[in-house]
Design a protein around this motif. Structure first.
Motif, PDB file in Angstrom:
ATOM      1  N   GLU A 136      -3.610  22.437  16.053  1.00  0.00           N
ATOM      2  CA  GLU A 136      -3.037  22.015  14.889  1.00  0.00           C
ATOM      3  C   GLU A 136      -1.770  22.735  14.150  1.00  0.00           C
ATOM      4  OE1 GLU A 136      -6.828  23.982  13.772  1.00  0.00           O
ATOM      5  OE2 GLU A 136      -6.295  22.318  15.158  1.00  0.00           O
ATOM      6  N   ALA A 137      -1.688  24.198  14.568  1.00  0.00           N
ATOM      7  CA  ALA A 137      -0.583  24.932  13.759  1.00  0.00           C
ATOM      8  C   ALA A 137       0.756  24.099  14.032  1.00  0.00           C
ATOM      9  CB  ALA A 137      -0.514  26.155  14.687  1.00  0.00           C
ATOM     10  N   PHE A 138       0.945  23.311  15.066  1.00  0.00           N
ATOM     11  CA  PHE A 138       1.913  22.298  15.002  1.00  0.00           C
ATOM     12  C   PHE A 138       1.606  20.766  14.917  1.00  0.00           C
ATOM     13  CE2 PHE A 138       4.885  19.013  16.876  1.00  0.00           C
ATOM     14  CZ  PHE A 138       5.968  19.587  16.328  1.00  0.00           C
ATOM     15  N   SER A 139       2.134  19.924  13.765  1.00  0.00           N
ATOM     16  CA  SER A 139       1.540  18.713  13.455  1.00  0.00           C
ATOM     17  C   SER A 139       2.826  17.904  12.928  1.00  0.00           C
ATOM     18  CB  SER A 139       0.193  18.595  12.617  1.00  0.00           C
ATOM     19  OG  SER A 139       0.653  19.099  11.485  1.00  0.00           O
ATOM     20  N   PHE A 140       2.581  16.542  12.838  1.00  0.00           N
ATOM     21  CA  PHE A 140       3.545  15.961  12.235  1.00  0.00           C
ATOM     22  C   PHE A 140       2.969  15.244  10.897  1.00  0.00           C
ATOM     23  CE2 PHE A 140       4.920  15.380  16.674  1.00  0.00           C
ATOM     24  CZ  PHE A 140       6.263  15.551  16.567  1.00  0.00           C
ATOM     25  N   GLY A 197      12.178   9.404  12.792  1.00  0.00           N
ATOM     26  CA  GLY A 197      12.415   9.204  11.445  1.00  0.00           C
ATOM     27  C   GLY A 197      13.794   9.869  10.828  1.00  0.00           C
ATOM     28  N   GLY A 198      14.752   9.915  11.887  1.00  0.00           N
ATOM     29  CA  GLY A 198      16.105  10.305  11.818  1.00  0.00           C
ATOM     30  C   GLY A 198      16.127  11.821  11.946  1.00  0.00           C
ATOM     31  N   LEU A 199      15.195  12.672  12.240  1.00  0.00           N
ATOM     32  CA  LEU A 199      15.179  14.049  12.406  1.00  0.00           C
ATOM     33  C   LEU A 199      15.184  14.155  13.918  1.00  0.00           C
ATOM     34  CD1 LEU A 199      14.876  17.037  11.443  1.00  0.00           C
ATOM     35  CD2 LEU A 199      12.467  16.487  11.693  1.00  0.00           C
ATOM     36  N   GLN A 200      16.165  15.082  14.645  1.00  0.00           N
ATOM     37  CA  GLN A 200      16.223  15.239  16.033  1.00  0.00           C
ATOM     38  C   GLN A 200      15.490  16.271  16.353  1.00  0.00           C
ATOM     39  OE1 GLN A 200      19.843  15.277  17.712  1.00  0.00           O
ATOM     40  NE2 GLN A 200      20.726  13.346  16.740  1.00  0.00           N
ATOM     41  N   ILE A 201      14.662  16.271  17.178  1.00  0.00           N
ATOM     42  CA  ILE A 201      13.457  17.231  17.532  1.00  0.00           C
ATOM     43  C   ILE A 201      13.758  17.285  19.029  1.00  0.00           C
ATOM     44  CG2 ILE A 201      11.284  17.687  18.133  1.00  0.00           C
ATOM     45  CD1 ILE A 201      10.706  15.904  15.660  1.00  0.00           C
ATOM     46  N   ALA A 202      13.537  18.411  19.615  1.00  0.00           N
ATOM     47  CA  ALA A 202      13.662  18.937  21.064  1.00  0.00           C
ATOM     48  C   ALA A 202      12.337  19.402  21.336  1.00  0.00           C
ATOM     49  CB  ALA A 202      14.609  19.900  21.507  1.00  0.00           C
ATOM     50  N   ALA A 203      11.443  19.198  22.201  1.00  0.00           N
ATOM     51  CA  ALA A 203      10.273  19.890  22.716  1.00  0.00           C
ATOM     52  C   ALA A 203      10.275  20.175  24.245  1.00  0.00           C
ATOM     53  CB  ALA A 203       9.123  18.733  22.572  1.00  0.00           C
ATOM     54  N   LEU A 204       9.869  21.391  24.434  1.00  0.00           N
ATOM     55  CA  LEU A 204       9.567  21.987  25.701  1.00  0.00           C
ATOM     56  C   LEU A 204       8.316  21.615  26.228  1.00  0.00           C
ATOM     57  CD1 LEU A 204      10.617  23.815  28.104  1.00  0.00           C
ATOM     58  CD2 LEU A 204       9.816  25.657  26.761  1.00  0.00           C
ATOM     59  N   ASN A 205       8.223  21.011  27.583  1.00  0.00           N
ATOM     60  CA  ASN A 205       6.990  20.702  28.115  1.00  0.00           C
ATOM     61  C   ASN A 205       6.711  21.689  29.255  1.00  0.00           C
ATOM     62  OD1 ASN A 205       4.524  19.699  29.230  1.00  0.00           O
ATOM     63  ND2 ASN A 205       5.717  18.310  30.444  1.00  0.00           N
ATOM     64  N   ALA A 206       5.839  22.869  28.756  1.00  0.00           N
ATOM     65  CA  ALA A 206       5.457  23.869  29.789  1.00  0.00           C
ATOM     66  C   ALA A 206       4.290  23.986  29.946  1.00  0.00           C
ATOM     67  CB  ALA A 206       6.088  25.229  28.952  1.00  0.00           C
ATOM     68  N   ASN A 207       3.822  24.582  31.247  1.00  0.00           N
ATOM     69  CA  ASN A 207       2.460  24.974  31.791  1.00  0.00           C
ATOM     70  C   ASN A 207       2.112  26.175  30.917  1.00  0.00           C
ATOM     71  OD1 ASN A 207       0.031  24.952  32.841  1.00  0.00           O
ATOM     72  ND2 ASN A 207       0.761  25.615  34.765  1.00  0.00           N
ATOM     73  N   SER A 208       1.534  26.075  29.841  1.00  0.00           N
ATOM     74  CA  SER A 208       1.323  27.393  28.988  1.00  0.00           C
ATOM     75  C   SER A 208      -0.341  27.704  29.018  1.00  0.00           C
ATOM     76  CB  SER A 208       1.705  27.071  27.655  1.00  0.00           C
ATOM     77  OG  SER A 208       1.469  28.206  26.712  1.00  0.00           O
ATOM     78  N   PHE A 233      -1.310  16.395  16.835  1.00  0.00           N
ATOM     79  CA  PHE A 233      -2.027  16.435  15.426  1.00  0.00           C
ATOM     80  C   PHE A 233      -0.757  15.721  14.421  1.00  0.00           C
ATOM     81  CE2 PHE A 233      -4.004  19.724  17.807  1.00  0.00           C
ATOM     82  CZ  PHE A 233      -5.334  19.582  17.379  1.00  0.00           C
ATOM     83  N   TRP A 234      -1.555  14.969  13.592  1.00  0.00           N
ATOM     84  CA  TRP A 234      -0.836  14.414  12.773  1.00  0.00           C
ATOM     85  C   TRP A 234      -1.585  14.410  11.271  1.00  0.00           C
ATOM     86  CZ3 TRP A 234       3.484  11.111  13.712  1.00  0.00           C
ATOM     87  CH2 TRP A 234       3.573  10.899  15.124  1.00  0.00           C
ATOM     88  N   GLN A 235      -0.825  14.482  10.240  1.00  0.00           N
ATOM     89  CA  GLN A 235      -1.337  14.547   8.848  1.00  0.00           C
ATOM     90  C   GLN A 235      -0.736  13.045   8.315  1.00  0.00           C
ATOM     91  OE1 GLN A 235      -0.781  18.337   6.680  1.00  0.00           O
ATOM     92  NE2 GLN A 235       0.182  19.280   8.615  1.00  0.00           N
ATOM     93  N   VAL A 236      -1.838  12.245   7.840  1.00  0.00           N
ATOM     94  CA  VAL A 236      -1.417  11.210   7.154  1.00  0.00           C
ATOM     95  C   VAL A 236      -1.663  11.547   5.633  1.00  0.00           C
ATOM     96  CG1 VAL A 236      -1.640   8.824   6.723  1.00  0.00           C
ATOM     97  CG2 VAL A 236      -1.812   9.765   8.969  1.00  0.00           C
ATOM     98  N   THR A 237      -0.814  11.675   4.825  1.00  0.00           N
ATOM     99  CA  THR A 237      -0.835  12.245   3.466  1.00  0.00           C
ATOM    100  C   THR A 237      -0.069  11.378   2.361  1.00  0.00           C
ATOM    101  OG1 THR A 237      -0.770  14.345   4.700  1.00  0.00           O
ATOM    102  CG2 THR A 237      -0.523  14.260   2.029  1.00  0.00           C
ATOM    103  N   PRO A 238      -0.671  10.866   1.401  1.00  0.00           N
ATOM    104  CA  PRO A 238      -0.149  10.042   0.621  1.00  0.00           C
ATOM    105  C   PRO A 238       0.719  11.143  -0.600  1.00  0.00           C
ATOM    106  CG  PRO A 238      -2.573   9.710   0.685  1.00  0.00           C
ATOM    107  CD  PRO A 238      -2.214  10.664   1.408  1.00  0.00           C
ATOM    108  N   ALA A 239       1.873  10.647  -0.932  1.00  0.00           N
ATOM    109  CA  ALA A 239       2.655  11.518  -1.755  1.00  0.00           C
ATOM    110  C   ALA A 239       1.844  12.015  -3.000  1.00  0.00           C
ATOM    111  CB  ALA A 239       4.292  10.843  -1.925  1.00  0.00           C
ATOM    112  N   ILE A 240       1.131  11.008  -3.394  1.00  0.00           N
ATOM    113  CA  ILE A 240       0.354  11.383  -4.831  1.00  0.00           C
ATOM    114  C   ILE A 240      -0.533  12.604  -4.624  1.00  0.00           C
ATOM    115  CG2 ILE A 240      -1.476   9.742  -4.274  1.00  0.00           C
ATOM    116  CD1 ILE A 240       0.246  10.310  -7.650  1.00  0.00           C
TER     117      ILE A 240
END
Length: 140
Positions: free
Chosen positions: A55-59, A38-49, A96-103
């Protein structure tokens, strides 16, 4: 990179969502993926953790109406995604995603705390957010 194919197909018509680069690191269990969502640049590290992903990280997908809410909800849970409470879900990859109406965001921030609380209580009973039910709770 599978998540990028899913994201590209779900975020229909958004030319600002794409895979930018994938960098393999010397350790074969590590890589860096850079993408635009959506126009936002994101860098994600794939690591064996040892730390489990949660859900502490979601879109957050903020929607304008019920049709758009239904579209993103259905598209993201397709092919094995799972519904979660309060407008949350996991897609088929476990993201994890949150689908949230603006209202919803507007109503729960209302200065009238009773109205805001009624909306919160209605949301707690939902998985996919139903705007008409929120509006009824808001009106009391």
């Amino acid at each position: 990179m599978e998540i990028m194919r899913l994201t590209g197909s779900v975020l229909r018509g958004n030319q600002h969502s794409r895979l930018l680069a994938r960098t393999e690191l010397p350790n074969p269990e590590l890589s860096v993926v850079r993408f635009e969502l959506g126009g936002l640049q994101i860098a994600a590290l794939n690591a064996n953790s040892r730390v489990p992903y949660n859900e502490a990280f979601s879109f957050l997908v903020e929607t304008g109406d019920q049709e758009e809410t239904d579209y993103y909800w259905d598209a993201l849970i397709a092919e094995g995604g799972k519904e979660q409470p309060c407008g949350w879900l996991t897609d088929k990859f476990g993201v994890f995603w949150q689908v949230t109406p603006a209202i919803l965001l507007k109503m729960i921030a209302d200065a009238d705390k009773d109205r805001a609380e009624r909306v919160m209580q209605a949301m707690y009973r939902m998985k996919k957010i139903i705007i008409a039910d929120l509006e009824r709770a808001y009106q009391g």
